[in-house]
Design an enzyme around this catalytic site. Structure first.
Site, PDB file in Angstrom:
ATOM      1  N   CYS A 257     -74.795 -19.788 -30.976  1.00  0.00           N
ATOM      2  CA  CYS A 257     -75.016 -21.239 -30.941  1.00  0.00           C
ATOM      3  C   CYS A 257     -76.080 -21.652 -29.928  1.00  0.00           C
ATOM      4  CB  CYS A 257     -73.710 -21.963 -30.645  1.00  0.00           C
ATOM      5  SG  CYS A 257     -72.418 -21.503 -31.799  1.00  0.00           S
TER       6      CYS A 257
ATOM      7  N   HIS B 141     -74.437 -29.238 -28.539  1.00  0.00           N
ATOM      8  CA  HIS B 141     -74.039 -28.377 -29.648  1.00  0.00           C
ATOM      9  C   HIS B 141     -72.768 -28.960 -30.256  1.00  0.00           C
ATOM     10  CE1 HIS B 141     -73.019 -25.088 -32.137  1.00  0.00           C
ATOM     11  NE2 HIS B 141     -71.947 -24.751 -31.433  1.00  0.00           N
TER      12      HIS B 141
ATOM     13  N   ASN C 208     -69.961 -27.181 -37.660  1.00  0.00           N
ATOM     14  CA  ASN C 208     -70.637 -26.309 -36.685  1.00  0.00           C
ATOM     15  C   ASN C 208     -71.618 -25.401 -37.438  1.00  0.00           C
ATOM     16  OD1 ASN C 208     -71.357 -24.424 -34.762  1.00  0.00           O
ATOM     17  ND2 ASN C 208     -69.280 -24.009 -34.052  1.00  0.00           N
TER      18      ASN C 208
HETATM   19  O1  UT7 Z   1     -69.624 -22.767 -31.649  1.00  0.00           O
HETATM   20  C1  UT7 Z   1     -69.347 -22.400 -30.344  1.00  0.00           C
HETATM   21  C2  UT7 Z   1     -68.104 -21.698 -30.144  1.00  0.00           C
HETATM   22  N1  UT7 Z   1     -66.934 -22.224 -30.795  1.00  0.00           N
HETATM   23  C3  UT7 Z   1     -66.187 -23.178 -30.252  1.00  0.00           C
HETATM   24  O2  UT7 Z   1     -66.551 -23.745 -29.259  1.00  0.00           O
HETATM   25  C4  UT7 Z   1     -64.871 -23.490 -30.890  1.00  0.00           C
HETATM   26  C5  UT7 Z   1     -63.839 -23.670 -29.795  1.00  0.00           C
HETATM   27  N2  UT7 Z   1     -62.454 -23.837 -30.275  1.00  0.00           N
HETATM   28  C6  UT7 Z   1     -62.058 -24.909 -30.995  1.00  0.00           C
HETATM   29  O3  UT7 Z   1     -62.821 -25.759 -31.368  1.00  0.00           O
HETATM   30  C7  UT7 Z   1     -60.570 -25.058 -31.251  1.00  0.00           C
HETATM   31  O4  UT7 Z   1     -59.869 -24.118 -30.471  1.00  0.00           O
HETATM   32  C8  UT7 Z   1     -60.167 -24.864 -32.732  1.00  0.00           C
HETATM   33  C9  UT7 Z   1     -60.633 -26.070 -33.544  1.00  0.00           C
HETATM   34  C10 UT7 Z   1     -60.770 -23.593 -33.286  1.00  0.00           C
HETATM   35  C11 UT7 Z   1     -58.642 -24.789 -32.876  1.00  0.00           C
HETATM   36  O5  UT7 Z   1     -58.035 -25.920 -32.291  1.00  0.00           O
HETATM   37  P1  UT7 Z   1     -56.825 -25.735 -31.282  1.00  0.00           P
HETATM   38  O6  UT7 Z   1     -56.363 -27.080 -30.931  1.00  0.00           O
HETATM   39  O7  UT7 Z   1     -57.306 -24.867 -30.143  1.00  0.00           O
HETATM   40  O8  UT7 Z   1     -55.740 -25.017 -32.160  1.00  0.00           O
HETATM   41  P2  UT7 Z   1     -55.064 -23.562 -31.982  1.00  0.00           P
HETATM   42  O9  UT7 Z   1     -56.036 -22.482 -32.263  1.00  0.00           O
HETATM   43  O10 UT7 Z   1     -54.351 -23.519 -30.656  1.00  0.00           O
HETATM   44  O11 UT7 Z   1     -53.997 -23.593 -33.138  1.00  0.00           O
HETATM   45  C12 UT7 Z   1     -52.948 -24.543 -33.145  1.00  0.00           C
HETATM   46  C13 UT7 Z   1     -52.153 -24.402 -34.441  1.00  0.00           C
HETATM   47  C14 UT7 Z   1     -51.762 -22.965 -34.769  1.00  0.00           C
HETATM   48  O12 UT7 Z   1     -50.477 -22.991 -35.338  1.00  0.00           O
HETATM   49  P3  UT7 Z   1     -49.190 -22.542 -34.489  1.00  0.00           P
HETATM   50  O13 UT7 Z   1     -49.447 -21.134 -34.058  1.00  0.00           O
HETATM   51  O14 UT7 Z   1     -49.157 -23.504 -33.320  1.00  0.00           O
HETATM   52  O15 UT7 Z   1     -48.067 -22.717 -35.457  1.00  0.00           O
HETATM   53  C15 UT7 Z   1     -52.763 -22.556 -35.822  1.00  0.00           C
HETATM   54  O16 UT7 Z   1     -52.254 -21.553 -36.684  1.00  0.00           O
HETATM   55  O17 UT7 Z   1     -52.950 -24.856 -35.547  1.00  0.00           O
HETATM   56  C16 UT7 Z   1     -52.939 -23.843 -36.564  1.00  0.00           C
HETATM   57  N3  UT7 Z   1     -54.194 -23.921 -37.301  1.00  0.00           N
HETATM   58  C17 UT7 Z   1     -54.369 -24.715 -38.382  1.00  0.00           C
HETATM   59  N4  UT7 Z   1     -53.549 -25.566 -39.007  1.00  0.00           N
HETATM   60  C18 UT7 Z   1     -54.034 -26.236 -40.071  1.00  0.00           C
HETATM   61  C19 UT7 Z   1     -55.349 -23.261 -37.061  1.00  0.00           C
HETATM   62  N5  UT7 Z   1     -56.270 -23.589 -37.965  1.00  0.00           N
HETATM   63  C20 UT7 Z   1     -55.699 -24.490 -38.796  1.00  0.00           C
HETATM   64  C21 UT7 Z   1     -56.135 -25.215 -39.925  1.00  0.00           C
HETATM   65  N6  UT7 Z   1     -55.279 -26.072 -40.510  1.00  0.00           N
HETATM   66  N7  UT7 Z   1     -57.402 -25.088 -40.395  1.00  0.00           N
END
Ligand code: UT7
Length: 326
Positions: free
Chosen positions: A113, A253, A283
């Site tokens: 990125c 970004h 993204n």
């Molecule tokens: O491009 C540069 C680098 N990338 C980034 O900067 C991305 C950085 N990270 C993020 O933007 C966020 O961490 C995400 C958007 C990827 C995820 O959001 P989060 O609030 O950190 O969620 P999480 O990974 O902690 O997941 C929370 C829950 C999980 O379920 P459980 O284990 O709590 O039951 C995931 O399985 O959300 C679940 N989950 C989803 N649910 C519905 C993960 N993806 C999805 C989805 N739809 N697409």
């Protein structure tokens, strides 16, 4: 003092648009989850016949038109990408061929990125030292061809597109006025594509395990992204010898609206001065900043004399900050 000035910008987004509801028909997700957690509503998806270089060519033609310069007046092409056409030659080489540009140095930067900002920083250095006078820098990705379409943790986050700028040497007080960059390879495995290189060459097993796709520990990456995006923004402002009040527009970004909100809070930049397009394009890794830069231009959000701040964070980890005076 000689520095690089942006004299033209362009961008290209593939025609097909995929909404969150479209994703919800394929994986266990919802529009509500994606919008709340990321700010993304839709993204553009390249067709089977489009390669990353095709997107770069379209964005570059616009940038050259805007700059009113001939493609054969360029003396260097740099493309930031992690989803290039082929392992080699570089996507920049394919762009040179497809655009019919005379033999000039051309190469890719694999800084994820931060690829576009790394390219901008290198181009500025080349111009300052007289290595080149007019440079095309692009950021371009077809992320949807390197994601696992069955992994809801990553598939809904990315889109495809390209942005490009033409840079030229100037002796005025406009142009790139400060740059900073960094990387920490210790954290590489939090966001990477495990297979396809010499560590895990392509095999039936690597394909079956989907190791040729994006693997990310999202919530751990999130914490580093907030910290580094903010540090890069603050440092670029400090090195420019100005304050956050002097920034007319901030183009971060676009990985997650919550990362952007946390960054501008810490960097003391109001939301009204922040360019946000993640809802429409998701993204696109190295392409997000040059696409937003071109959109901001075409929407008249950048005027002569404006200080525009750019900052990025991505796989590597890599990060960068740049202040450009227009
Ligand atoms: O491009 C540069 C680098 N990338 C980034 O900067 C991305 C950085 N990270 C993020 O933007 C966020 O961490 C995400 C958007 C990827 C995820 O959001 P989060 O609030 O950190 O969620 P999480 O990974 O902690 O997941 C929370 C829950 C999980 O379920 P459980 O284990 O709590 O039951 C995931 O399985 O959300 C679940 N989950 C989803 N649910 C519905 C993960 N993806 C999805 C989805 N739809 N697409």
């Amino acid at each position: 003092m000689i520095r690089a000035k942006i004299i033209g910008t362009g961008h290209f987004l593939p025609a097909r648009v995929m909404t969150n509801d479209d994703w919800a028909k394929r994986v266990d997700t919802s529009d509500e989850w994606i919008v709340t957690r990321t700010g993304i509503r839709e993204r553009h998806i390249a067709s089977d016949s489009e390669a990353t270089s095709d997107l770069v060519c379209e964005a570059s033609k616009q940038a050259l038109d805007a700059a009113q310069v001939d493609k054969n007046s360029l003396d260097l092409i740099i493309v930031g990408t992690i989803s290039g056409d082929t392992a080699y030659p570089s996507t920049a080489n394919w762009v040179q061929k497809k655009m019919g540009i005379k033999p000039i140095p051309s190469f890719d930067i694999g800084a994820a990125c931060s690829g576009f900002l790394y390219g901008l920083i290198l181009a500025n250095s080349f111009i300052k030292t007289g290595v080149a006078k007019r440079i095309l820098v692009a950021g371009a990705e077809i992320m949807t061809k390197i994601i696992n379409w069955e992994d809801r943790n990553t598939c809904v986050l990315f889109g495809d597109g390209a942005g490009a700028v033409v840079l030229e040497a100037t002796e005025g007080d406009t142009g790139i006025i400060s740059t900073c960059w960094g990387a920490d390879g210790n954290l590489g495995e939090l966001l990477y594509q495990p297979a396809g290189g010499s560590a895990i060459p392509a095999s039936i097993e690597s394909v079956q395990k989907r190791l040729h796709t994006v693997h990310m520990k999202g919530n751990e990456v999130f914490k580093h992204a907030v910290l580094r995006m903010q540090e890069a923004a603050v440092e670029a402002i400090r090195l420019a010898g100005i304050t956050s009040d002097d920034i007319s527009l901030y183009i971060p970004h676009q990985a997650n609206i919550r990362i952007i909100e946390a960054t501008i809070k810490r960097a003391k930049i109001p939301i009204e001065k922040t360019y946000i397009n993640i809802d429409k394009i998701a993204n696109i890794s190295s392409a997000t900043i040059p696409i937003a830069l071109d959109q901001a231009f075409r929407e008249n959000r950048i005027k002569p004399g404006d200080n525009v701040l750019l900052s990025s964070f991505g796989a590597g980890f890599t990060w960068a900050g740049v202040v450009v005076r227009f």
